[in-house]
Design an enzyme around this catalytic site. Structure first.
Site, mmCIF file in Angstrom:
data_model
loop_
_atom_site.group_PDB
_atom_site.id
_atom_site.type_symbol
_atom_site.label_atom_id
_atom_site.label_comp_id
_atom_site.label_asym_id
_atom_site.label_seq_id
_atom_site.Cartn_x
_atom_site.Cartn_y
_atom_site.Cartn_z
ATOM 1 N N CYS A 45 0.955 -1.486 0.023
ATOM 2 C CA CYS A 45 -0.126 0.135 -0.026
ATOM 3 C C CYS A 45 1.058 1.311 0.019
ATOM 4 C CB CYS A 45 -0.861 -0.217 0.939
ATOM 5 S SG CYS A 45 -0.510 0.116 2.828
ATOM 6 N N THR A 188 -10.502 -10.885 3.249
ATOM 7 C CA THR A 188 -9.686 -11.350 3.709
ATOM 8 C C THR A 188 -8.052 -12.638 3.618
ATOM 9 O OG1 THR A 188 -10.494 -13.594 1.473
ATOM 10 C CG2 THR A 188 -12.495 -12.991 3.524
ATOM 11 N N ALA A 192 -6.555 -8.229 6.424
ATOM 12 C CA ALA A 192 -7.377 -8.740 7.236
ATOM 13 C C ALA A 192 -7.760 -9.701 8.217
ATOM 14 C CB ALA A 192 -8.596 -9.052 6.431
#
Length: 432
Positions: A45, A188, A192
């Site tokens: 990210c 998921t 997560a």
């Protein structure tokens, strides 16, 4: 070499654009750029990094241009901008940077723990794509060991806050007490899992999981939480206090108009944390009444500036490990020239020892020749290998010249042609 772009220099929107089709980029760079033997792509990210096994450093400029062209073809971002916005690293700088990244020293939140897993998964993806090499394997495996050493010796990962923790801190004030918070977790994947752990550690018990890819049920059952279908998600949102979204799906999972429709005129406040680089949540939701939206940009703006106390110790570990790794690489690259000279001198003696059936004076002479040869080779061998360890090319060349000046022994009457020249060379090399 490596090509690095991160949150230190670029906006997250640019990083998001660069991170499109990462696996295809890695494969194409290897297939279309002959000087590149292998690649590993690390896209998270807050960074986009290419680690490339290049056959020779003089190709670095051409490789950078070729990599920029491949990235541009997949992202639509101009090749000249890609080339300008990624920083090229060579030699020991490649290892030191990756080891620091894997240890959480280059993250938005220093000491975050998620990055170590992302580094491991980048190598796994390269293996699956067939783009890794022994050099890249060694680099990334050492990065993982360095990360574990930093954690063991400094506790940095335990002391540092993750991006998930910072994001939850930012929305915590407007929430009920954590045991009363109703939360929907979108995704998921690894983030997560980290988000779920952070929520549970704060006391949140009412957690439902939704997955755009349909993996919610297996994820939820394995972790003791509840799964949501698409229909369940729509009916649950009006009564939810917190949404943590980190699926990285292509396209927003929560659209502003859809959220407005299911919430109606509900006055219940809703906090949303979007940790996906490609935005799981339509940014326009922040305009809805009672909705607060936090994102990676928000986390970046509020990440703590202070350096945790173990930071200098961690950087010292990274620096030392990178130096040792570089020394080992040089040793492996330069040592064949040393072995060649040792085989030239010691090989005839070993062949004579195996071929001769003589005892007595012949055996004594061979032992004496072996001692003499080893003594003559010892000093320049030690100097050559030490020069390789520290990267002193001039001293290495001088030591290699000394080895080349050691004469091969003359053994009249004691030598015989070897039965298997390949086996003889391999055995002599091992003994050398």
């Amino acid at each position: 070499m490596s090509l690095v772009a991160s949150h230190h220099d670029l906006d997250l929107a640019v990083l998001e654009r660069l991170s499109v089709a990462t696996h295809a980029v890695g494969r194409e760079i290897v297939s279309e750029c002959p000087p590149v033997a292998g690649s590993v792509v690390l896209a998270t990210c807050n960074r986009f990094e290419l680690y490339l096994d290049v056959v020779a450093s003089e190709h670095a400029s051409d490789v950078r241009a070729a990599a920029a062209a491949v990235v541009s073809a997949h992202t639509g971002y101009p090749a000249e901008k890609v080339a300008a916005e990624v920083h090229a690293r060579l030699g020991i700088d490649v290892a030191e940077h990756l080891f620091a990244v894997a240890s959480g020293l280059e993250s938005m939140v220093v000491g975050e723990r998620e990055i170590a897993g992302q580094v491991r998964r980048a190598l796994t993806a390269a293996r699956r794509d067939g783009t890794t090499t022994s050099e890249l394997e060694g680099l990334f495996q050492t990065a993982s060991r360095t990360s574990r050493a930093v954690e063991a010796d400094t506790g940095l990962g335990g002391a540092g806050r993750s991006m998930v923790s910072v994001a939850l801190d930012l929305v915590e004030d407007g929430l009920p007490a954590w045991p009363d918070v109703r939360c929907v977790l979108v995704g998921t994947g690894s983030y997560a899992g980290a988000s779920l752990a952070a929520l549970k550690s704060r006391g949140c018990r009412d957690i439902h999981v939704f997955s755009p890819s349909g993996r919610a049920l297996a994820f939820a059952e394995a972790r003791g939480v509840h799964a949501l279908t698409t229909r369940d998600l729509a009916s649950a949102l009006p009564d939810v206090d917190l949404v943590v979204a980190c699926s990285g799906a292509a396209g927003a999972v929560l659209q502003a108009d859809a959220l407005a429709a299911v919430r109606g005129d509900a006055a219940r406040p809703l906090a949303i944390v979007d940790l996906a680089l490609r935005h799981d949540v339509d940014p326009e939701v922040r305009s809805l009444p009672g909705v607060r939206l936090g994102s990676l940009t928000t986390v970046s703006e509020h990440a703590p500036d202070e350096q945790p106390p173990p930071i200098e110790v961690a950087r010292a570990i990274v620096h030392r490990t990178a130096a040792d790794f570089a020394a080992g690489q040089r040793g492996r690259a330069w040592n064949p020239a040393v072995i060649e000279q040792r085989v030239r001198v010691l090989g005839p003696i070993e062949r004579a020892s195996r071929a001769s059936e003589q005892g007595g004076e012949g055996a004594v002479r061979l032992r004496a020749e072996r001692r003499r040869a080893r003594a003559a080779l010892h000093g320049p061998t030690v100097r050559a290998r030490e020069a390789a360890r520290v990267g002193d090319a001039e001293a290495f060349s001088a030591a290699l010249a000394e080895l080349a000046a050691v004469p091969a022994p003359e053994l009249p009457g004691l030598t015989a042609p070897p039965r298997d020249e390949g086996l003889t060379k391999r055995t002599s090399a091992r003994r050398a």
